[in-house]
Structures are given as structure tokens and as C-alpha cells.
Design a protein around this motif. Structure first.
Motif, PDB file in Angstrom:
ATOM      1  N   GLU A 227      49.386 -78.998  21.177  1.00 56.53           N
ATOM      2  CA  GLU A 227      50.706 -79.411  20.692  1.00 56.53           C
ATOM      3  C   GLU A 227      51.174 -78.450  19.600  1.00 56.53           C
ATOM      4  N   THR A 228      52.466 -78.428  19.370  1.00 53.16           N
ATOM      5  CA  THR A 228      52.960 -77.611  18.272  1.00 53.16           C
ATOM      6  C   THR A 228      53.652 -78.472  17.212  1.00 53.16           C
ATOM      7  N   GLU A 229      53.785 -79.767  17.465  1.00 51.07           N
ATOM      8  CA  GLU A 229      54.371 -80.683  16.482  1.00 51.07           C
ATOM      9  C   GLU A 229      53.927 -82.108  16.813  1.00 51.07           C
ATOM     10  N   LYS A 230      54.029 -83.011  15.826  1.00 47.53           N
ATOM     11  CA  LYS A 230      53.690 -84.438  16.019  1.00 47.53           C
ATOM     12  C   LYS A 230      52.401 -84.576  16.847  1.00 47.53           C
ATOM     13  N   VAL A 231      51.346 -83.904  16.385  1.00 44.61           N
ATOM     14  CA  VAL A 231      50.126 -83.782  17.187  1.00 44.61           C
ATOM     15  C   VAL A 231      49.557 -85.144  17.598  1.00 44.61           C
TER      16      VAL A 231
ATOM     17  N   ASN B 120      44.903 -80.526  19.461  1.00 49.78           N
ATOM     18  CA  ASN B 120      44.974 -79.496  18.420  1.00 49.78           C
ATOM     19  C   ASN B 120      46.376 -78.916  18.321  1.00 49.78           C
ATOM     20  N   ASP B 121      46.626 -78.387  17.130  1.00 51.38           N
ATOM     21  CA  ASP B 121      47.922 -77.802  16.834  1.00 51.38           C
ATOM     22  C   ASP B 121      47.842 -76.317  17.182  1.00 51.38           C
TER      23      ASP B 121
ATOM     24  N   SER C 287      50.398 -74.155  17.090  1.00 51.19           N
ATOM     25  CA  SER C 287      51.501 -73.358  16.543  1.00 51.19           C
ATOM     26  C   SER C 287      50.936 -71.980  16.182  1.00 51.19           C
TER      27      SER C 287
ATOM     28  N   THR D 224      48.756 -71.329  13.072  1.00 54.88           N
ATOM     29  CA  THR D 224      47.403 -71.869  12.919  1.00 54.88           C
ATOM     30  C   THR D 224      46.353 -70.865  13.400  1.00 54.88           C
TER      31      THR D 224
END
Ligand code: CTP
Length: 397
Positions: A326-330, A349-350, A352, A355
Motif C-alpha cells: 500500500e502507499t497510504e492508509k496501510v 507494508n507501505d 511509498s 520508504t
């Protein structure tokens, strides 16, 4: 116990070679048979006669030994064993292994084997701590070579520190763990890993940045706990681990086929970054520019959701684990994903870019289960893999 197991024992040339004799005795006591290989340097420390007398078998020493080639070639010798143990593993032998040299029988066997390798390093503390040795050990770890020791203590050369070869009982324990006496012994675990490639035409494809590092580390950690692992991998940049059954695929649909063929399993871990879409109008020939300046119009079709199919299928493993990039609201997205796909756990996991997780060596995950969200600290992908493998062992116990 090691009843019926066959161990290829390579004895390198270090003062700790005398402990290899005790090691042979312990292996025999545990029920294993030992095929000994003595390097030229090893012969300076123990005699072929004492090694063969204890092993109750012929000692192999020369690469170009025609009698042996007629009886059993070096390739076969390296494959007939269940495990290869190098004890003592000298700086020279480890260096040869790390760089892939094959200039004598021991190093050739190590290159030719398709079995897992356990090394028990033994050397002077300064040598063990030398940057070249650090580099070599990192390379060997990346190649899936297992290590036991070295221990710290007083050394034969009078110095003090890490470098003493692990004691023979510790080496036997490490071998037992590697040969399936771990908590996942008798279990079959399916792991998917890497990206998928979806063709646009015969020379182009759509892909993603997954390196396969997390799935590979996970397969190795599950293997180390004794599981039989089927590793279904897309075209990853990280090589697959040794000691697992590797099934290579390219597209999502091929991955689904390989996954279904690998079932039943006790657990399935879907770490692959599967492309959600494939090109529906992929060309049978290379797409050419038509000179008009107009871009070709690609049409997309949705790929099968492998995780959802496995979670909801008739052959469902007891434990099904998905990953969520995910890249937001994981936590929110991953929790919804768990419910939608019907799996037991989601490792979220994030990814983005800031990271550095996708394609990097570290991961910061949140484990989503029926009990809620558990935030794990940022750690190496190997450490995430080990912790997850232990959780899986606990859930299947
Ligand atoms: N997955 C799968 N088959 C697909 C897509 C994803 O098996 N066609 C699996 C992945 O291996 C992973 C999990 O589903 O375990 C989540 O993948 P992710 O791409 O993060 O989620 P998506 O399902 O694509 O959802 P979204 O597009 O909303 O992020």
C-alpha cells in the motif's frame, strides 16, 4: 536423529580439523553415514587413514582420480548426499566458495552440488574479522549457505575472540535442524514471490519493481524450520533459495496454474506482486510504429486473483497469508483486503518510494489477522521472514 541420512563432509586445513574426527563419530552415532573429503591442506592436520577408519568409508581427495571417476564421478558424489558440511571451513575454502572457484575436489564438489551446504568456519580472529572475510560471508549468506559458529574463545594461535570452530555437538544439532527435524518438519508450504510479467507483444511486457527479496527470504526461513517448500516465482532479480522446489512462471495466469498444481499445502504465503491487469490485445508480432504519431491503444483484462482463489477454493490450505503493498492508509486498506480476499493473515507494508522498501533490504510490516493489527518494527527482510516463519509454525502446530 539422522538415521539413513548421508552427509558429505569436507575437512579443510585448519588446526580444528582434529575436531572433524569427533564430528564423524557423532554423525555415525546419530545414524548418519559420512562420505569424507579431505583437502590437501586438511591432510596436514589429520591423516586419511584416521578419517576413513572413523567414517568406515573411503576418503576422497583428488579431483582427477580416475578410479573414483569410474566408480563415482565428482558430480554424482556431490549430489548423492543429503547435505554438505564443511568443517573446518577455512578462510581459503570460504573464499573459494564465495568467488565460485573450482580448482580442487572440495571446491568443485561445492560448486556442483544441488544440496544445501553448512559451513563451520574456523580461523584466526583477525582473519574472521577481515573485511574480505565479511564480504565473503555476506555473499555466501546470499547464496543460501548456512553457517554454524564460529565460537569466541582462546585460539590455538594464542589470540582471543571469535574464530574457534563450533563444537561438534553444535554442528550435529545444526545439521539435524537443516534436515527437517524443525517445527515445520512434514509440512508443505507454498510461497509465491517476485513480479509477474504481462506481455504487450513478443518483446515488451508490463512489470513492477518487486525484486522477490521478501518471498525468497520467507521460503528460506520456512525451509530452515524443516518445511517442504514449493516456491512459485515470477521473473525476480533475487535468485531463488536452494533446498526448495522452484517453479518459474512469467504471467499471473501461469502463476495461478502453478499454484493450483502445487496444492494441497498446509500453508500458502502469497508474497508475489502479481500484476492486476494483463494486456487483452497483446500482439502476436512486435507492435510497429505506423508513422502517424498515434500511440497504440492497449486494452486491459483483469488477471485472476490468485490469493482469493486459493482462500476460497476447495483445496484451501489451513493457513493462507497474503501481502498488501500500500502507499497510504496501510492498516485500513489491508484490513479490507483481508476480508475481501478471505485469507487468514495479511502482511501489510507501505511501499511509498520514500520508504525504500520495494526493492530494498528492509521491511516495516503490519500483521493483520482476526485479532487485529500488529505493528512490527522496521527490520531486515530476513528477520521479517524468520519471525513470520515462526508464527506460521506456531499456527500449524
Ligand atoms: N494477489 C494475487 N493475485 C492477483 C493480485 C494480487 O494473488 N491478481 C495477491 C498478492 O500476492 C498479495 C495480495 O494479493 O498477497 C495483495 O496484492 P496487492 O497487489 O497489494 O492488492 P490488490 O489485490 O492488487 O489490491 P489493490 O489493487 O486494491 O491494491
Amino acid at each position: 536423529m539422522l538415521a539413513g541420512k548421508r552427509i558429505l563432509l569436507i575437512i579443510g586445513g585448519g588446526i580444528a580439523a582434529y575436531k572433524a574426527l569427533e564430528l564423524i563419530r557423532l554423525f555415525s552415532k546419530a545414524g548418519a553415514s559420512v562420505v569424507p573429503v579431505l583437502t590437501r591442506a586438511g591432510e596436514q592436520f589429520v591423516t586419511p587413514l584416521s578419517v576413513s577408519a572413523l567414517a568406515g568409508a573411503r576418503v576422497h581427495q583428488e579431483l582427477f582420480d580416475l578410479t573414483a571417476e569410474a566408480e563415482m564421478g565428482h558430480i554424482q558424489l556431490s549430489r548423492a548426499a543429503d547435505l554438505v558440511v564443511v568443517a573446518p571451513a577455512t578462510a581459503d575454502l570460504l573464499g573459494k566458495m564465495a568467488t565460485g572457484r573450482a580448482d580442487d575436489l572440495a571446491s568443485t564438489l561445492l560448486m556442483a552440488t544441488d544440496k544445501r551446504v553448512l559451513v563451520a568456519p574456523a580461523m584466526n580472529v583477525r582473519m574472521w574479522q577481515h573485511p574480505a572475510m565479511r564480504r565473503n560471508m555476506a555473499l555466501l549468506a546470499g547464496d543460501g549457505v548456512a553457517v554454524v559458529g564460529p565460537d569466541a574463545g582462546e585460539m590455538a594461535c594464542g589470540e582471543f575472540g571469535p574464530g574457534r570452530m563450533a563444537e561438534p555437538p553444535a554442528i550435529v544439532a545444526a545439521v539435524e535442524a537443516m534436515l527437517g527435524a524443525g517445527p515445520l518438519a512434514g509440512r508443505h508450504v507454498l510461497v509465491t514471490s517476485g513480479p509477474t510479467h504481462e506481455p504487450i507483444d513478443p518483446v515488451r511486457f508490463i512489470a513492477n519493481r518487486s525484486s522477490g527479496a521478501q518471498g525468497t527470504a520467507l521460503a528460506a526461513a520456512l525451509r530452515d524450520l524443516g518445511a517442504r517448500v514449493t516456491f512459485v516465482t515470477g521473473p525476480a532479480t533475487v535468485p531463488p533459495p536452494v533446498g526448495v522446489a522452484v517453479v518459474r512462471v512469467e504471467t499471473a495466469r501461469e502463476m495461478l496454474g502453478a499454484v493450483e498444481a502445487a496444492l494441497p499445502a498446509d500453508a500458502a504465503v502469497m508474497a508475489a506482486a502479481v500484476a492486476d491487469w494483463r494486456v487483452a490485445n497483446a500482439g502476436a508480432q512486435k507492435m510497429k510504429k505506423d508513422g502517424s504519431g498515434r500511440a497504440p491503444a492497449l486494452e486491459f483484462a483483469e488477471n485472476p486473483d490468485i490469493l482469493a482463489r486459493v482462500s476460497q477454493g476447495a483445496n484451501r490450505p489451513k493457513l493462507v497469508i497474503g501481502f498488501a503493498a500500500e502507499t497510504e492508509k496501510v492498516v485500513e486498506h489491508a484490513t479490507a483486503k483481508r476480508a475481501r480476499k478471505g485469507c487468514d493473515w495479511i502482511v501489510a507494508n507501505d511501499v511509498s518510494p520514500e520508504t525504500g522498501i520495494m526493492g530494498g533490504s528492509e521491511n516495516a510490516v503490519v500483521l493483520i489477522s482476526a485479532e487485529g493489527a500488529e505493528v512490527w518494527p522496521r527490520m531486515g527482510k530476513d528477520a521479517v521472514a524468520r519471525q513470520l516463519a515462526e508464527r506460521i509454525a506456531g499456527a500449524l502446530a
